[in-house]
Design a protein around this motif. Structure first.
Motif, PDB file in Angstrom:
ATOM      1  N   GLU A   1       0.826  -1.206   0.000  1.00  0.00           N
ATOM      2  CA  GLU A   1       0.000   0.000   0.000  1.00  0.00           C
ATOM      3  C   GLU A   1       0.862   1.258   0.000  1.00  0.00           C
ATOM      4  OE1 GLU A   1      -3.638   2.079   2.528  1.00  0.00           O
ATOM      5  OE2 GLU A   1      -2.565   0.351   3.362  1.00  0.00           O
ATOM      6  N   GLN A   2       1.895   1.269   0.849  1.00  0.00           N
ATOM      7  CA  GLN A   2       2.755   2.443   0.916  1.00  0.00           C
ATOM      8  C   GLN A   2       3.567   2.617  -0.362  1.00  0.00           C
ATOM      9  OE1 GLN A   2       2.514   4.794   3.134  1.00  0.00           O
ATOM     10  NE2 GLN A   2       0.920   3.577   4.125  1.00  0.00           N
ATOM     11  N   ALA A   3       3.931   1.515  -0.988  1.00  0.00           N
ATOM     12  CA  ALA A   3       4.664   1.603  -2.256  1.00  0.00           C
ATOM     13  C   ALA A   3       3.796   2.242  -3.333  1.00  0.00           C
ATOM     14  CB  ALA A   3       5.123   0.215  -2.694  1.00  0.00           C
ATOM     15  N   VAL A   4       2.521   1.857  -3.380  1.00  0.00           N
ATOM     16  CA  VAL A   4       1.605   2.434  -4.353  1.00  0.00           C
ATOM     17  C   VAL A   4       1.353   3.905  -4.048  1.00  0.00           C
ATOM     18  CG1 VAL A   4      -0.765   2.367  -5.226  1.00  0.00           C
ATOM     19  CG2 VAL A   4       0.510   0.235  -4.934  1.00  0.00           C
ATOM     20  N   LEU A   5       1.114   4.218  -2.772  1.00  0.00           N
ATOM     21  CA  LEU A   5       0.821   5.597  -2.388  1.00  0.00           C
ATOM     22  C   LEU A   5       2.011   6.519  -2.628  1.00  0.00           C
ATOM     23  CD1 LEU A   5      -1.130   5.030   0.950  1.00  0.00           C
ATOM     24  CD2 LEU A   5      -2.060   5.782  -1.244  1.00  0.00           C
TER      25      LEU A   5
ATOM     26  N   GLY B   1      -7.167  -5.850  -1.891  1.00  0.00           N
ATOM     27  CA  GLY B   1      -8.438  -5.247  -2.244  1.00  0.00           C
ATOM     28  C   GLY B   1      -8.458  -3.743  -2.131  1.00  0.00           C
ATOM     29  N   ALA B   2      -7.842  -3.209  -1.095  1.00  0.00           N
ATOM     30  CA  ALA B   2      -7.866  -1.766  -0.878  1.00  0.00           C
ATOM     31  C   ALA B   2      -7.117  -1.008  -1.961  1.00  0.00           C
ATOM     32  CB  ALA B   2      -7.273  -1.431   0.492  1.00  0.00           C
ATOM     33  N   LEU B   3      -6.222  -1.705  -2.667  1.00  0.00           N
ATOM     34  CA  LEU B   3      -5.423  -1.035  -3.686  1.00  0.00           C
ATOM     35  C   LEU B   3      -6.012  -1.186  -5.083  1.00  0.00           C
ATOM     36  CD1 LEU B   3      -1.824  -2.094  -2.599  1.00  0.00           C
ATOM     37  CD2 LEU B   3      -3.061  -0.020  -2.010  1.00  0.00           C
ATOM     38  N   ALA B   4      -6.999  -2.049  -5.223  1.00  0.00           N
ATOM     39  CA  ALA B   4      -7.489  -2.375  -6.561  1.00  0.00           C
ATOM     40  C   ALA B   4      -7.986  -1.155  -7.329  1.00  0.00           C
ATOM     41  CB  ALA B   4      -8.595  -3.419  -6.465  1.00  0.00           C
ATOM     42  N   GLY B   5      -8.625  -0.212  -6.645  1.00  0.00           N
ATOM     43  CA  GLY B   5      -9.146   0.957  -7.334  1.00  0.00           C
ATOM     44  C   GLY B   5      -8.326   2.197  -7.128  1.00  0.00           C
ATOM     45  N   LEU B   6      -7.170   2.069  -6.514  1.00  0.00           N
ATOM     46  CA  LEU B   6      -6.352   3.236  -6.211  1.00  0.00           C
ATOM     47  C   LEU B   6      -5.664   3.735  -7.478  1.00  0.00           C
ATOM     48  CD1 LEU B   6      -5.649   4.776  -3.577  1.00  0.00           C
ATOM     49  CD2 LEU B   6      -3.511   3.503  -3.544  1.00  0.00           C
ATOM     50  N   PRO B   7      -5.806   5.024  -7.812  1.00  0.00           N
ATOM     51  CA  PRO B   7      -5.165   5.527  -9.030  1.00  0.00           C
ATOM     52  C   PRO B   7      -3.654   5.596  -8.891  1.00  0.00           C
ATOM     53  CG  PRO B   7      -6.085   7.333  -7.785  1.00  0.00           C
ATOM     54  CD  PRO B   7      -6.527   6.071  -7.093  1.00  0.00           C
ATOM     55  N   VAL B   8      -2.983   5.399  -9.975  1.00  0.00           N
ATOM     56  CA  VAL B   8      -1.540   5.571 -10.006  1.00  0.00           C
ATOM     57  C   VAL B   8      -1.262   7.052 -10.174  1.00  0.00           C
ATOM     58  CG1 VAL B   8       0.557   5.078 -11.303  1.00  0.00           C
ATOM     59  CG2 VAL B   8      -1.151   3.298 -10.998  1.00  0.00           C
ATOM     60  N   THR B   9      -0.327   7.589  -9.435  1.00  0.00           N
ATOM     61  CA  THR B   9       0.014   9.000  -9.563  1.00  0.00           C
ATOM     62  C   THR B   9       1.469   9.152  -9.944  1.00  0.00           C
ATOM     63  OG1 THR B   9       0.562   9.174  -7.216  1.00  0.00           O
ATOM     64  CG2 THR B   9      -1.695   9.717  -7.856  1.00  0.00           C
TER      65      THR B   9
ATOM     66  N   VAL C   1       5.673  -0.925  -9.035  1.00  0.00           N
ATOM     67  CA  VAL C   1       5.308  -1.752  -7.881  1.00  0.00           C
ATOM     68  C   VAL C   1       4.608  -2.997  -8.400  1.00  0.00           C
ATOM     69  CG1 VAL C   1       4.018  -1.905  -5.734  1.00  0.00           C
ATOM     70  CG2 VAL C   1       4.997   0.292  -6.438  1.00  0.00           C
ATOM     71  N   GLY C   2       5.160  -4.153  -8.086  1.00  0.00           N
ATOM     72  CA  GLY C   2       4.532  -5.424  -8.426  1.00  0.00           C
ATOM     73  C   GLY C   2       4.251  -6.186  -7.146  1.00  0.00           C
ATOM     74  N   VAL C   3       3.007  -6.583  -6.953  1.00  0.00           N
ATOM     75  CA  VAL C   3       2.608  -7.258  -5.717  1.00  0.00           C
ATOM     76  C   VAL C   3       2.329  -8.729  -6.008  1.00  0.00           C
ATOM     77  CG1 VAL C   3       0.997  -7.257  -3.776  1.00  0.00           C
ATOM     78  CG2 VAL C   3       1.614  -5.100  -4.892  1.00  0.00           C
ATOM     79  N   TYR C   4       3.022  -9.601  -5.285  1.00  0.00           N
ATOM     80  CA  TYR C   4       2.893 -11.044  -5.464  1.00  0.00           C
ATOM     81  C   TYR C   4       2.530 -11.653  -4.115  1.00  0.00           C
ATOM     82  CZ  TYR C   4       5.361 -10.039  -9.823  1.00  0.00           C
ATOM     83  OH  TYR C   4       5.718  -9.538 -11.039  1.00  0.00           O
ATOM     84  N   GLN C   5       1.250 -11.530  -3.743  1.00  0.00           N
ATOM     85  CA  GLN C   5       0.827 -11.999  -2.424  1.00  0.00           C
ATOM     86  C   GLN C   5       1.049 -13.490  -2.253  1.00  0.00           C
ATOM     87  OE1 GLN C   5      -2.634 -10.061  -0.390  1.00  0.00           O
ATOM     88  NE2 GLN C   5      -3.244  -9.628  -2.503  1.00  0.00           N
ATOM     89  N   ALA C   6       0.705 -14.279  -3.255  1.00  0.00           N
ATOM     90  CA  ALA C   6       0.828 -15.728  -3.137  1.00  0.00           C
ATOM     91  C   ALA C   6       2.279 -16.154  -2.963  1.00  0.00           C
ATOM     92  CB  ALA C   6       0.212 -16.407  -4.359  1.00  0.00           C
ATOM     93  N   ARG C   7       3.215 -15.367  -3.503  1.00  0.00           N
ATOM     94  CA  ARG C   7       4.630 -15.704  -3.427  1.00  0.00           C
ATOM     95  C   ARG C   7       5.337 -14.971  -2.292  1.00  0.00           C
ATOM     96  NH1 ARG C   7       6.152 -15.323  -9.886  1.00  0.00           N
ATOM     97  NH2 ARG C   7       4.320 -16.451 -10.638  1.00  0.00           N
TER      98      ARG C   7
END
Length: 208
Positions: A138-142, A172-180, A148-154
């Motif tokens: 989340e902080q990486a995206v913000l 889920g919280a990041l799914a709709g977050l715009p990239v800035t 930023v590549g997120v690999y939760q399963a790995r």
């Protein structure tokens, strides 16, 4: 003379606010361990104004290609992203790195993207416990810097100093977050990065 007298009187009646003391540069510290080699760095890497050359040389060694030992001077901007994201996510301890610099041969061996930021020593893959991965991602995206590549399963998050972009299985919280980028909103790219094996596969076979 009368003009000067009036100016002095005005300044006495309306004194200027005291100038704030300049902020002292904040020493930036980092602690990392490479999962594949066990090599570590712990200590200051930046004096608040510029990256320390000796520390960057040591970081470049720790983040060297794991198959060949080849070293490429690491991009200070990528270390800055790593440090800032960890700080914002309140991760004060040692970070485990799965992959730093990769030679073209290593990148091919792990099925890395042809234009991977790892090839220029500008990316790190960070292994994180499941209860910390979401906050780090989340902080990486913000932060809005680099990729930023997120690999939760790995169990890891990729951060780099390249163009602003996003991919992977975002929480889920990041799914709709715009990239800035530079304060300008952009559509979030949720396509999965085609790094089928990634460096963690290699790292897990050599974790000490």
């Amino acid at each position: 003379m009368r003009r000067r007298t009036l100016l002095l009187a005005a300044s006495a009646a309306f004194p200027l606010p005291a100038l704030a003391a300049p902020r002292r540069p904040v020493l930036r510290r980092l602690a990392i361990r490479h999962a594949a080699t066990g090599d570590r760095f712990a200590g200051p890497w930046h004096d608040g104004r510029t990256a320390d050359p000796a520390a960057m040389a040591e970081l470049s060694q720790v983040l060297a290609d794991t198959r060949t030992g080849a070293i490429l001077p690491f991009d200070p901007a990528a270390i800055e992203v790593l440090w800032e994201v960890a700080r914002r996510a309140n991760l004060a301890g040692e970070l485990t790195i799965l992959s730093g610099y990769r030679t073209p041969q290593t990148n091919t061996a792990v099925h890395g993207a042809g234009d991977s930021q790892h090839l220029r020593a500008g990316a790190v893959d960070v292994m994180l416990a499941s209860d910390r991965l979401g906050a780090f991602a989340e902080q990486a995206v913000l932060l809005g810097r680099g990729g930023v590549g997120v690999y939760q399963a790995r169990g890891f998050v990729h951060v780099d100093s390249g163009p602003v972009r996003r991919w992977g299985d975002m929480p889920g919280a990041l799914a709709g977050l715009p990239v800035t980028a530079g304060g300008q909103p952009r559509r979030l790219n949720l396509t999965f990065d085609p790094l089928a094996s990634m460096a963690e596969a290699w790292g897990k076979t050599r974790i000490r």
